[in-house]
Design a protein around this motif. Structure first.
Motif, short mmCIF file in Angstrom:
data_model
loop_
_atom_site.label_atom_id
_atom_site.label_comp_id
_atom_site.label_asym_id
_atom_site.label_seq_id
_atom_site.Cartn_x
_atom_site.Cartn_y
_atom_site.Cartn_z
N ALA A 1 -5.38 3.53 -5.20
CA ALA A 1 -4.90 2.87 -4.62
C ALA A 1 -3.48 3.86 -3.51
N HIS A 2 -3.06 4.66 -4.50
CA HIS A 2 -2.15 6.03 -3.11
C HIS A 2 -2.66 6.47 -3.05
N ARG A 3 -3.89 6.89 -2.92
CA ARG A 3 -4.95 7.76 -1.85
C ARG A 3 -5.53 7.05 -0.97
N TRP A 4 -5.64 5.36 -0.77
CA TRP A 4 -6.38 5.13 0.24
C TRP A 4 -5.53 5.23 1.33
N PRO A 5 -5.83 5.95 2.56
CA PRO A 5 -4.39 6.18 3.49
C PRO A 5 -4.57 5.27 4.64
N LEU A 6 -5.31 3.70 4.15
CA LEU A 6 -5.38 3.12 5.77
C LEU A 6 -4.94 1.84 5.52
N GLU A 7 -4.42 0.89 6.74
CA GLU A 7 -4.41 -0.28 6.41
C GLU A 7 -5.10 -1.55 5.44
N ARG A 8 -6.37 -1.26 6.30
CA ARG A 8 -7.57 -1.88 5.94
C ARG A 8 -7.96 -1.48 4.12
N ASP A 9 -8.03 -2.80 3.59
CA ASP A 9 -8.78 -2.28 2.07
C ASP A 9 -10.28 -1.34 2.37
N PRO A 10 -10.55 -0.47 1.49
CA PRO A 10 -11.81 -0.14 1.56
C PRO A 10 -12.86 -1.10 1.24
N PHE A 11 -14.01 -1.07 2.00
CA PHE A 11 -15.39 -1.24 2.07
C PHE A 11 -15.64 -1.70 0.06
N LEU A 12 -16.86 -2.70 0.25
CA LEU A 12 -17.22 -2.94 -1.29
C LEU A 12 -17.69 -1.13 -1.51
N LEU A 13 -18.78 -0.94 -0.75
CA LEU A 13 -19.03 0.78 -1.64
C LEU A 13 -18.52 1.62 -1.01
N GLU A 14 -16.67 2.07 -0.40
CA GLU A 14 -16.36 2.84 0.24
C GLU A 14 -15.49 3.66 -0.51
N THR A 15 -15.83 5.24 -0.59
CA THR A 15 -14.88 5.87 -1.48
C THR A 15 -14.06 5.94 -1.05
N THR A 16 -12.12 7.04 -1.61
CA THR A 16 -11.60 6.89 -1.57
C THR A 16 -11.03 7.96 -0.34
N LEU A 17 -12.23 7.64 0.31
CA LEU A 17 -12.27 9.41 1.80
C LEU A 17 -13.12 7.88 2.43
N PRO A 18 -12.12 7.60 3.41
CA PRO A 18 -13.30 6.69 4.51
C PRO A 18 -14.39 6.78 4.89
N GLY A 19 -15.44 6.04 5.40
CA GLY A 19 -16.37 6.99 6.44
C GLY A 19 -17.25 7.38 4.92
N VAL A 20 -17.24 7.40 3.89
CA VAL A 20 -18.07 7.97 2.93
C VAL A 20 -18.05 7.43 1.84
N PHE A 21 -19.27 6.74 1.72
CA PHE A 21 -19.80 5.59 0.55
C PHE A 21 -20.49 6.31 -0.33
N VAL A 22 -20.83 5.12 -1.45
CA VAL A 22 -21.52 5.78 -2.40
C VAL A 22 -22.05 4.38 -2.78
N ALA A 23 -24.16 4.99 -3.57
CA ALA A 23 -24.66 3.41 -4.08
C ALA A 23 -25.55 4.30 -5.24
N GLY A 24 -25.96 3.54 -6.35
CA GLY A 24 -26.88 4.08 -7.03
C GLY A 24 -25.97 4.11 -8.49
N ASP A 25 -26.86 5.05 -9.70
CA ASP A 25 -26.63 5.28 -10.56
C ASP A 25 -24.42 6.49 -10.65
N VAL A 26 -25.36 6.74 -9.34
CA VAL A 26 -23.54 7.96 -9.37
C VAL A 26 -22.04 7.18 -9.58
N ARG A 27 -22.60 5.76 -9.27
CA ARG A 27 -21.06 4.60 -8.77
C ARG A 27 -20.58 4.71 -10.16
N HIS A 28 -19.57 4.54 -10.44
CA HIS A 28 -18.40 3.68 -11.08
C HIS A 28 -19.03 2.90 -11.51
N ARG A 29 -19.55 2.28 -12.71
CA ARG A 29 -19.95 1.29 -13.77
C ARG A 29 -21.54 0.54 -12.75
N SER A 30 -22.02 1.61 -12.46
CA SER A 30 -23.35 0.88 -11.42
C SER A 30 -24.23 0.33 -13.06
#
Ligand SMILES: Cc1cc2nc3c(=O)[nH]c(=O)nc-3n(C[C@H](O)[C@H](O)[C@H](O)COP(=O)(O)OP(=O)(O)OC[C@H]3O[C@@H](n4cnc5c(N)ncnc54)[C@H](O)[C@@H]3O)c2cc1C
Length: 579
Positions: free
Chosen positions: A525-554
Motif C-alpha cells: 500500500a505504501h507504494r500506491w500513489p493514488l487516492e483510489r484503490d487499485p483496480f482488481l488487476l492493476e499493479t503498483t504502477l497506475p495504468g499498468v495491469f497484469v493478467a494470466g500466469d505471471v500474476r501473483h497467485r494466478s
C-alpha cells in the motif's frame, strides 16, 4: 523521445549467427491433393456421405470411400506407401469386423496428424464419448446429417482448417534442411511451426533429398539450417527475426501511440487484444516468439470451455490470433520487451533493439518459463534431444524410440499421451510418490489406458549422456541408479515468471510474480500513489495491469488467463475514463 523508430536496427533476440541469402533454382516439390476417407458398411449411406463430402470439398481434396474398416485400413496403408497426405478419416461406428473407433485408432498410427471423426447413430453416443477419451478422436457427428450445410459441413470445415494449419504439405512455403540434433535447426523449425508457416523438413542424416538440396545450392554443412523459399531464395542459418521478415510477419509497430500496449502473446495477452481492439482501443501486442504462449505448445487442451473434444494449443493460438487481427489489433512477433517506465501519464515499453512503444496503459501478460533441470550433462544437450515443454516438432522424430517425460503436472501428462503415438516407449518420471496430487484425473486415466506409457514415481534424472545428442539418461529411483537409453527428454518441472524487465515501480512477490489489486493494498500500500484503490488487476504502477500466469497467485490455466486478459480491458476502460 523516439517512438516506434523503424530506422533503428531491428532487434535480434535469438540472433547468434550471421545470415546470408542467395538465389538458386531448386525444383518445386510436386503438389498433390490431400485425401478424405469416408467409411461405412451400408452401401446407400456410404454413397450418400461420399456424395455430400465430395460436393463440398472435392476441388481441394480427393474423397475416397471404403465399405469396411479392413478395406479402409488397406487403403490408408496404400496411401501411406505412396507418400500421400490424408486430411480426414470419417468412419461409421457400427461396422462388422472392425468398429469405427477401432479403425480410427489404427488410422492414427499411419496418419497421426489426420483428423478423425466418428459417424454415430443416437444410441452410440456413449461409445463416441468414450472413444474421444480413449482413442483421442477429434469429433463425433450424428446420423442423419441432413441438411449437410448445418450438420456436416461446418464441423468438417473446422477440422480441415485445423489440419491445413498444422499440415506439412509438400507444396510448403519453405523447405528446411538441417540436423535433427542441432539447436539452431530446432529453433528455426519451432519458429516456423508456431508461426504457422507451412514447411517441409529434410534431415541431413535421414533424407537423401536434404543432401541433394544442399549440393544444388552449394551450401556447406556448417551453415545449417538452410531454408529454401519458393521464389528460389536460400537462407543460410537464418535467425527467427530474419525468417519473420521473409514470411511477412509484422515486427514493427504502425502507430506512434496506443491506448493499450500488451506484452506477451499467450492466452491472456491474446484475449486482451481481442477485447481491447473489439471495444475500440488502439491496441498493440508484442510477443517475443510466436502467438500462443505455453498453451501454443500444448498438444491437447481438454478442459477449455466450449471444446468438448479438446483442441490443440496451436489451434487455439491460431483462432485467437486471427480473431484479434480481425478486430484490428496489431500483433508484433519476434520482439522482446526489455523495459517499462512511466513518463508522466505515458507508459512506455522498450524493445530489445531499442525501439519504444508508448501508450496510455500497459498489460503485463508475459506468463512463465519452465525451470531448467539441474543435472550433469543436461545443459549441453539442450536442443540436442533435451527439450523444455512439449516441443511438438520433435515428437515426429521420436518414432519407435524410448522418450522420457519429466514432471507430474498436466503439461507432462499431455506430452506423454501425445508422444506415445510416435514413440516406442514413454517413461514418465515423477519426483513425488504419485500423480494424484499434481495431475487431473482424466489424464491419469488416459495414461493408465496407454500400453507404451510407464510412470515411475520417486524417480529423478541424475545425469544425461550423449555425444552431440542425447543417448542415455541416468535415473535415480527407489531401486537405486539405472541407465536408460533415450532418444529425447521433455522436461516440465515447474515455472518461473518472466518479469525481469518490469522495473522497480511494479511490485512483485519474492518469486517474481506481479502483485495486483487487493494484493497491492495488502502488502504494498505504501507504494500506491493514488487516492483510489487499485483496480482488481492493476499493479503498483497506475495504468499498468497484469493478467494470466505471471500474476501473483494466478490459477495457471488457459481459461483463467483468458478470463483475466478479457477482464483487464474493463479496468483499462475505467482507468482511461478516470483520466
Ligand atoms: C504443455 C502445456 C500444456 C498445458 N495444458 C493445459 C491444459 O490442458 N489446460 C489448461 O487450462 N492449461 C494448460 N496449460 C497451462 C496454460 O497453457 C497456461 O496457464 C497459459 O498458457 C497461461 O497463459 P498466459 O497468457 O498467462 O501466459 P503464457 O502462455 O506463458 O504466454 C506468455 C507469452 O509472453 C511471451 N513473453 C514473455 N516475456 C516476454 C517479453 N519480455 N517480451 C515479449 N513477449 C514475452 C512468451 O513468449 C509467451 O508467449 C498447459 C501448459 C503447457 C506448457
Amino acid at each position: 523521445m523516439t517512438l516506434c523508430a523503424r530506422a533503428k536496427p531491428a532487434p535480434r533476440p535469438f540472433a547468434r549467427r550471421s545470415v546470408s541469402s542467395a538465389h538458386v533454382t531448386v525444383p518445386e516439390a510436386p503438389a498433390r491433393r490431400p485425401a478424405i476417407v469416408v467409411v461405412d458398411d451400408e452401401p446407400t449411406v456410404l454413397r450418400a456421405v461420399r456424395r455430400d463430402v465430395q460436393s463440398r470439398f472435392s476441388p481441394a481434396y480427393r474423397v475416397y470411400g471404403a465399405p469396411s474398416g479392413a478395406e479402409a485400413e488397406d487403403l490408408l496403408g496404400e496411401l501411406a506407401r505412396r507418400g500421400e497426405a490424408v486430411a480426414l478419416v470419417l468412419a461409421d461406428q457400427r461396422m462388422p469386423g472392425m468398429t469405427g473407433v477401432e479403425l480410427l485408432d489404427r488410422a492414427r498410427r499411419l496418419y497421426p496428424k489426420a483428423k478423425r471423426a466418428l459417424l454415430t447413430a443416437y444410441a452410440d453416443t456413449d461409445a463416441a464419448i468414450a472413444a474421444i477419451n480413449e482413442a483421442q478422436i477429434d469429433y463425433y457427428l450424428q446420423k442423419p446429417w441432413d441438411p449437410p450445410e448445418e450438420r456436416l459441413y461446418p464441423t468438417l470445415e473446422e477440422l480441415l482448417d485445423d489440419w491445413e494449419a498444422d499440415a506439412r504439405l509438400s507444396d510448403a512455403d519453405a523447405r528446411v534442411v538441417g540436423h535433427r540434433f542441432s539447436p539452431q535447426s530446432h529453433e528455426a523449425r519451432d519458429f516456423l511451426a508456431r508461426n504457422r508457416v507451412p514447411y517441409a523438413w529434410f534431415d541431413l542424416d535421414r533424407d537423401a533429398e536434404a543432401r541433394r538440396l544442399l549440393d544444388l545450392a552449394g551450401v556447406p554443412e556448417d551453415r545449417l539450417p538452410v531454408v529454401f523459399l519458393r521464389d528460389g531464395t536460400v537462407l543460410e542459418a537464418p535467425t527467427p527475426l530474419e525468417l519473420a521478415g521473409r514470411f511477412g510477419l509484422p515486427t514493427h509497430a504502425e502507430l506512434d501511440f496506443y491506448d493499450l500496449v500488451i506484452v506477451g502473446g499467450g492466452p491472456a495477452g491474446l484475449a486482451a487484444a481481442v477485447y481491447g481492439a473489439s471495444e475500440g482501443l488502439r491496441t498493440v501486442l508484442v510477443e517475443r516468439e510466436a502467438p500462443g504462449g505455453q498453451a501454443g505448445q500444448s498438444s491437447r487442451i481438454e478442459n477449455y470451455l466450449g471444446f468438448p473434444n479438446g483442441l490443440s494449443g496451436a489451434d487455439l493460438a491460431r483462432r485467437a490470433h486471427d480473431q484479434a487481427r480481425r478486430f484490428g489489433a496489431e500483433l508484433l512477433t519476434v520482439q522482446e520487451v526489455t523495459g517499462l517506465e512511466a513518463r508522466g501519464p505515458q507508459r512506455v515499453v522498450t524493445l530489445a533493439g531499442g525501439e519504444e512503444l508508448a501508450g496510455h496503459s500497459v498489460l503485463i501478460a508475459t506468463g512463465v518459463a519452465y525451470r531448467r533441470l539441474d543435472a550433469p550433462g543436461v545443459e549441453t544437450l539442450e536442443g540436442r534431444g533435451v527439450y523444455y515443454g512439449a516441443s511438438l516438432v520433435e515428437a515426429e522424430a521420436c518414432k519407435g524410440q524410448t522418450v522420457v517425460v519429466v514432471g507430474g503436472a498436466n503439461s507432462a501428462g499431455q506430452a506423454a499421451v501425445y508422444l506415445s503415438r510416435q514413440a516406442g516407449r514413454v517413461l514418465v518420471l515423477v519426483r513425488g510418490a504419485s500423480l494424484e496430487k499434481s495431475m487431473s484425473h482424466y489424464l491419469i486415466e488416459q495414461i493408465a489406458a496407454i500400453d507404451n506409457i510407464e510412470v515411475r514415481t520417486g524417480t529423478e534424472v541424475s545425469a544425461a549422456e550423449g555425444n552431440g545428442r542425447l543417448e542415455a539418461l541416468r535415473l535415480a529411483g527407489p531401486g537405486g541408479e539405472e541407465e536408460v537409453a533415450a532418444g529425447a527428454m521433455f522436461v516440465f518441472i515447474g515455472a518461473a515468471p518472466y518479469t525481469d524487465w518490469v522495473g522497480e515501480r511494479v511490485g512483485r512477490d519474492a518469486r517474481g510474480f506481479v502483485l495486483a489489486g487487493p494484493d497491492v493494498t495488502a502488502s504494498e500500500a505504501h507504494r500506491w500513489p493514488l487516492e483510489r484503490d487499485p483496480f482488481l488487476l492493476e499493479t503498483t504502477l497506475p495504468g499498468v495491469f497484469v493478467a494470466g500466469d505471471v500474476r501473483h497467485r494466478s490459477v495457471k490455466r488457459v481459461a483463467s488467463a483468458v478470463g483475466e486478459g478479457s477482464m483487464s480491458v474493463q479496468f483499462i476502460h475505467q482507468y482511461l475514463a478516470d483520466g
